[in-house]
Design an enzyme around this catalytic site. Sequence first.
Site, short mmCIF file in Angstrom:
data_model
loop_
_atom_site.label_atom_id
_atom_site.label_comp_id
_atom_site.label_asym_id
_atom_site.label_seq_id
_atom_site.Cartn_x
_atom_site.Cartn_y
_atom_site.Cartn_z
CE LYS A 180 -0.13 -0.70 4.84
NZ LYS A 180 -0.97 -1.15 6.32
CE1 TYR A 186 10.37 32.27 2.31
CE2 TYR A 186 9.98 29.74 2.09
CZ TYR A 186 9.85 30.90 1.72
OH TYR A 186 9.86 30.83 0.42
C1 LIG Z 1 -0.40 -1.39 6.74
C2 LIG Z 1 -0.64 -3.16 7.10
C3 LIG Z 1 0.20 -4.36 7.96
C4 LIG Z 1 1.57 -4.08 7.51
O1 LIG Z 1 2.04 -3.67 8.50
P1 LIG Z 1 3.68 -3.80 8.92
O2 LIG Z 1 3.59 -3.48 10.54
O3 LIG Z 1 4.13 -2.53 8.15
O4 LIG Z 1 3.93 -4.96 8.90
C5 LIG Z 1 -0.06 -6.06 7.94
N1 LIG Z 1 -1.53 -5.43 7.92
C6 LIG Z 1 -3.12 -4.48 7.92
C7 LIG Z 1 -4.22 -4.96 7.99
C8 LIG Z 1 -2.17 -3.52 8.14
O5 LIG Z 1 -3.09 -2.00 7.64
#
Ligand SMILES: *Cc1c(COP(=O)(O)O)cnc(C)c1O
Length: 374
Positions: free
Chosen positions: A42, A268
């Site tokens: 993601k 700035y």
């Molecule tokens: C993002 C996510 C993961 C991955 O978690 P990590 O800590 O990056 O391994 C796993 N399960 C769900 C439901 C998530 O939203």
Amino acid sequence: MNSNPSSYGETVLEIDLNALAHNYRFITSKLKPETKVMAVVKAFGYGSDACEVAKELEQLGVDYFAVAYVKEGVALRNAGVRTPILVLHPQTVNFEVLIDRCLEPTLYSARIMKEFVRAAESKGQENYPVHIKFNTGLNRLGFWGNDSDWIMDRLSETTSIKIKSLFSHLAASEDASEKSFTLDQIEQFKEISEKIIAQLGYRPFLHQSNTSAIINYPEANFDMVRTGIGLYGYGNSKEADEQLSPVVTLKSIISQIHKIEPGESVGYNRAFKASGYEVTATLPLGHADGISRSYGNQVGHVLVHGKKAPIIGNVCMDMLMINVTGIECKEGDEVIIIGASNPASDLAESANSISYELLTALSQRIKRVVCRKQ
Ligand SMILES: *Cc1c(COP(=O)(O)O)cnc(C)c1O
């Protein structure tokens, strides 16, 4: 003369597919051979490049991908990814596209389940694979354990969907002080899934572990694990980080050097004021690229020829300034902002953030370069 001109001539994010493969092998070495792996890609593969990462992991034999939203799954399909893709947080308006592109939804509430059955039926689907998510304490997304009778009733009314997996998500798997809470989540998930499996007459696969749970609760891996951050080289602990290899390196270049006299200011709001004679360098990246203003004013540092150079003054939209007093360097030289030598976890921690936030903030404006380092 210490000279190290940038070979790119601009800000780039290198994505090292060999580091990714190393991390994948390290994570799978922690699992039983039959445990499946879902790679979480993601948010552009945690800020890298989801399609490049997914194509490499597909070669390595990954079993599943997870994305947050339908749009992210569509991008993977457009890149030719054929592996099953779980959409963790689909919205009803995207159900048609989800079905058209063979993405698999998380059903996390009565509303979502009803709407998905309606969409699947209207598109003439039979046994469309769905994944049921239970809330065991994160209180973010998911059915309650006692919704299972309602779920079974809905299932008995339709042939349009079939439960492919049951899952839950841990709230604090990286936090040793929350061990009893985590063990309770694991126990709840076991009980809920056993009850459903007994009624279903077939066995969907089960998954609950994220990266830290793979490391800290190996007995709770169930049939599949969902790993995100670990694949990108960060493990939420010093010990895990030592075994993993950061996939992305954020490099930039010194655009200009300034010699500052005592009492002069930089940037700035005149946030940096020189007490003595200082040398500063301006880099072509800023908060629009994902380096938040919270790293300014000496909170974060970058590396110039391996030496720490603090970020000074207020980070601008397209630029930031660093203090290179005492560091031999010149315009055109390379600067490392994030990488094995300046880990995202450390830089993030300096501003009370976490590797996840820093990595996923790296904006699409930064050029991505895929490479294989040794
Ligand atoms: C993002 C996510 C993961 C991955 O978690 P990590 O800590 O990056 O391994 C796993 N399960 C769900 C439901 C998530 O939203």
